[in-house]
Write a protein that holds these residues in place. Structure first.
Motif, PDB file in Angstrom:
ATOM      1  N   TYR A  57       0.847  -1.193   0.000  1.00 41.34           N
ATOM      2  CA  TYR A  57       0.000   0.000   0.000  1.00 41.34           C
ATOM      3  C   TYR A  57       0.884   1.244   0.000  1.00 41.34           C
ATOM      4  N   ILE A  58       0.599   2.191  -0.901  1.00 48.05           N
ATOM      5  CA  ILE A  58       1.391   3.421  -0.984  1.00 48.05           C
ATOM      6  C   ILE A  58       0.641   4.556  -0.290  1.00 48.05           C
ATOM      7  N   LEU A  59       1.370   5.324   0.537  1.00 52.64           N
ATOM      8  CA  LEU A  59       0.792   6.482   1.221  1.00 52.64           C
ATOM      9  C   LEU A  59       1.788   7.636   1.176  1.00 52.64           C
ATOM     10  N   ASN A  60       1.322   8.805   0.755  1.00 47.85           N
ATOM     11  CA  ASN A  60       2.157   9.999   0.709  1.00 47.85           C
ATOM     12  C   ASN A  60       2.498  10.431   2.134  1.00 47.85           C
ATOM     13  N   SER A  61       3.785  10.499   2.438  1.00 50.27           N
ATOM     14  CA  SER A  61       4.223  10.810   3.804  1.00 50.27           C
ATOM     15  C   SER A  61       4.126  12.289   4.140  1.00 50.27           C
ATOM     16  N   GLU A  62       3.895  13.155   3.140  1.00 49.02           N
ATOM     17  CA  GLU A  62       3.925  14.600   3.380  1.00 49.02           C
ATOM     18  C   GLU A  62       2.550  15.265   3.360  1.00 49.02           C
ATOM     19  N   SER A  63       1.513  14.514   2.983  1.00 45.72           N
ATOM     20  CA  SER A  63       0.202  15.140   2.780  1.00 45.72           C
ATOM     21  C   SER A  63      -0.772  14.946   3.933  1.00 45.72           C
ATOM     22  N   PHE A  64      -0.390  14.157   4.936  1.00 48.86           N
ATOM     23  CA  PHE A  64      -1.345  13.817   5.990  1.00 48.86           C
ATOM     24  C   PHE A  64      -0.693  13.969   7.360  1.00 48.86           C
ATOM     25  N   ASP A  65      -1.549  14.222   8.363  1.00 49.60           N
ATOM     26  CA  ASP A  65      -1.022  14.452   9.707  1.00 49.60           C
ATOM     27  C   ASP A  65      -0.623  13.145  10.373  1.00 49.60           C
ATOM     28  N   GLU A  66      -0.009  13.282  11.529  1.00 51.42           N
ATOM     29  CA  GLU A  66       0.536  12.115  12.224  1.00 51.42           C
ATOM     30  C   GLU A  66      -0.557  11.154  12.668  1.00 51.42           C
ATOM     31  N   LYS A  67      -1.727  11.682  12.999  1.00 53.51           N
ATOM     32  CA  LYS A  67      -2.846  10.817  13.391  1.00 53.51           C
ATOM     33  C   LYS A  67      -3.213   9.867  12.252  1.00 53.51           C
ATOM     34  N   THR A  68      -3.299  10.432  11.041  1.00 55.05           N
ATOM     35  CA  THR A  68      -3.645   9.613   9.878  1.00 55.05           C
ATOM     36  C   THR A  68      -2.587   8.549   9.628  1.00 55.05           C
ATOM     37  N   LEU A  69      -1.322   8.967   9.618  1.00 60.49           N
ATOM     38  CA  LEU A  69      -0.233   8.017   9.366  1.00 60.49           C
ATOM     39  C   LEU A  69      -0.217   6.921  10.420  1.00 60.49           C
ATOM     40  N   SER A  70      -0.405   7.305  11.677  1.00 63.06           N
ATOM     41  CA  SER A  70      -0.369   6.334  12.774  1.00 63.06           C
ATOM     42  C   SER A  70      -1.499   5.322  12.657  1.00 63.06           C
ATOM     43  N   LEU A  71      -2.690   5.804  12.287  1.00 62.52           N
ATOM     44  CA  LEU A  71      -3.845   4.912  12.193  1.00 62.52           C
ATOM     45  C   LEU A  71      -3.648   3.891  11.063  1.00 62.52           C
ATOM     46  N   ILE A  72      -3.159   4.342   9.906  1.00 61.45           N
ATOM     47  CA  ILE A  72      -2.930   3.424   8.783  1.00 61.45           C
ATOM     48  C   ILE A  72      -1.833   2.423   9.138  1.00 61.45           C
ATOM     49  N   LYS A  73      -0.794   2.889   9.824  1.00 57.29           N
ATOM     50  CA  LYS A  73       0.305   1.993  10.205  1.00 57.29           C
ATOM     51  C   LYS A  73      -0.183   0.845  11.078  1.00 57.29           C
ATOM     52  N   GLN A  74      -1.217   1.096  11.888  1.00 62.20           N
ATOM     53  CA  GLN A  74      -1.724   0.045  12.781  1.00 62.20           C
ATOM     54  C   GLN A  74      -2.193  -1.196  12.029  1.00 62.20           C
ATOM     55  N   LEU A  75      -2.592  -1.019  10.778  1.00 66.84           N
ATOM     56  CA  LEU A  75      -3.117  -2.131   9.982  1.00 66.84           C
ATOM     57  C   LEU A  75      -2.006  -2.942   9.311  1.00 66.84           C
ATOM     58  N   MET A  76      -0.776  -2.440   9.387  1.00 61.19           N
ATOM     59  CA  MET A  76       0.312  -3.014   8.606  1.00 61.19           C
ATOM     60  C   MET A  76       1.238  -3.892   9.435  1.00 61.19           C
ATOM     61  N   THR A  77       1.829  -4.858   8.753  1.00 57.57           N
ATOM     62  CA  THR A  77       2.835  -5.714   9.376  1.00 57.57           C
ATOM     63  C   THR A  77       4.174  -4.992   9.446  1.00 57.57           C
ATOM     64  N   CYS A  78       4.509  -4.291   8.377  1.00 56.56           N
ATOM     65  CA  CYS A  78       5.775  -3.569   8.340  1.00 56.56           C
ATOM     66  C   CYS A  78       5.612  -2.302   7.509  1.00 56.56           C
ATOM     67  N   VAL A  79       6.569  -1.398   7.673  1.00 59.37           N
ATOM     68  CA  VAL A  79       6.554  -0.118   6.959  1.00 59.37           C
ATOM     69  C   VAL A  79       7.892   0.066   6.259  1.00 59.37           C
ATOM     70  N   ILE A  80       7.836   0.411   4.968  1.00 54.47           N
ATOM     71  CA  ILE A  80       9.041   0.805   4.231  1.00 54.47           C
ATOM     72  C   ILE A  80       8.967   2.313   4.033  1.00 54.47           C
ATOM     73  N   GLU A  81       9.852   3.030   4.713  1.00 58.82           N
ATOM     74  CA  GLU A  81       9.893   4.485   4.589  1.00 58.82           C
ATOM     75  C   GLU A  81      10.843   4.853   3.449  1.00 58.82           C
ATOM     76  N   VAL A  82      10.416   5.804   2.631  1.00 56.17           N
ATOM     77  CA  VAL A  82      11.234   6.259   1.499  1.00 56.17           C
ATOM     78  C   VAL A  82      11.462   7.763   1.634  1.00 56.17           C
ATOM     79  N   LYS A  83      12.672   8.198   1.322  1.00 59.03           N
ATOM     80  CA  LYS A  83      12.958   9.627   1.239  1.00 59.03           C
ATOM     81  C   LYS A  83      13.914   9.864   0.072  1.00 59.03           C
TER      82      LYS A  83
END
Length: 235
Positions: A175-201
């Motif tokens: 699942y792709i999610l833009n890291s710059e367009s949403f607040d920390e609450k949104t990112l945190s909530l979506i992360k809860q559904l995931m097994t792992c996170v690949i952060e890209v910069k």
């Protein structure tokens, strides 16, 4: 239980790949290699299937991208949330299905279930692999677009159902999610559904990633590039 090779040596050598039922969030800024990375992780190897929910590209563009990456198009399906708005008469096939817009989460869920059922019944492609349950990689490109149309709480429930279904059928979700367009609450909530996170910069036009949540895989930043569906870790 089936293990899905990631194509990234640092993952495959440490853990063998992704366990069945793994859901992976790619958290990345705009203008990065997130799409290419997601498609590389979703590309089916022989014996597997791939389904892409596309909210940004037409089905033909997704199929072409997977063809360039070396995937067998007979084993690649697309749920297209773009084309039907401009071509309302377009009809579904076993491998290409269409919903009216990214707002139609119910329609997306139905098409996804239909496509999975077609794969399980052996009616998706010529030369079915015979593996059961059939290994399915699933990609959502992207959560960001879906969040533009639906409230976070509604989308969270939708993704909760999707991620649970992937676990049940022993597939893998990307699942792709833009890291710059949403607040920390949104990112945190979506992360809860995931097994792992690949952060890209991106730094000085170079893509970097770090992997969080996979046992045995270091969480250091790594330079990488993607070409023709292959991820290369750079020195």
């Amino acid at each position: 239980m089936y293990t899905y090779k990631s194509g990234i040596a640092q993952i495959d050598e440490a853990s063998g790949g992704f366990d069945a039922g793994t859901n992976i969030l790619i958290l990345a800024p705009p203008m990065s290699a997130a799409d290419q990375l997601a498609y590389a992780l979703t590309k089916p190897v022989p014996g597997e299937y791939a389904i892409v929910l596309s909210t940004n590209e037409r089905a033909a563009e997704v199929v072409d991208a997977f063809k360039v990456a070396g995937a067998d198009k007979r084993f690649t399906g697309v749920i297209d949330a773009i084309t039907k708005s401009s071509t309302p008469g377009i009809t579904d096939t076993a491998r290409l299905m269409f919903v009216s817009s990214p707002t139609d989460l119910t329609g997306i869920g139905i098409k996804f279930s239909n496509m999975v059922e077609t794969i399980f019944e052996g009616n998706f492609a010529d030369g079915e692999t015979g593996l059961f349950p059939p290994p399915i990689r699933f990609c959502v490109n992207s959560i960001s677009t879906l969040l533009m149309y639906r409230r976070l709480e509604v989308l969270y429930q939708f993704l909760h159902v999707l991620t649970a279904k992937l676990k049940k059928i022993e597939g893998v979700g990307v699942y792709i999610l833009n890291s710059e367009s949403f607040d920390e609450k949104t990112l945190s909530l979506i992360k809860q559904l995931m097994t792992c996170v690949i952060e890209v910069k991106v730094e000085q036009n170079i893509n970097l990633m770090r992997i969080r949540g996979l046992s045995g895989v270091p969480g250091d930043w790594m330079k990488f590039s993607v070409s023709k569906g292959q991820v290369t870790i750079l020195p």
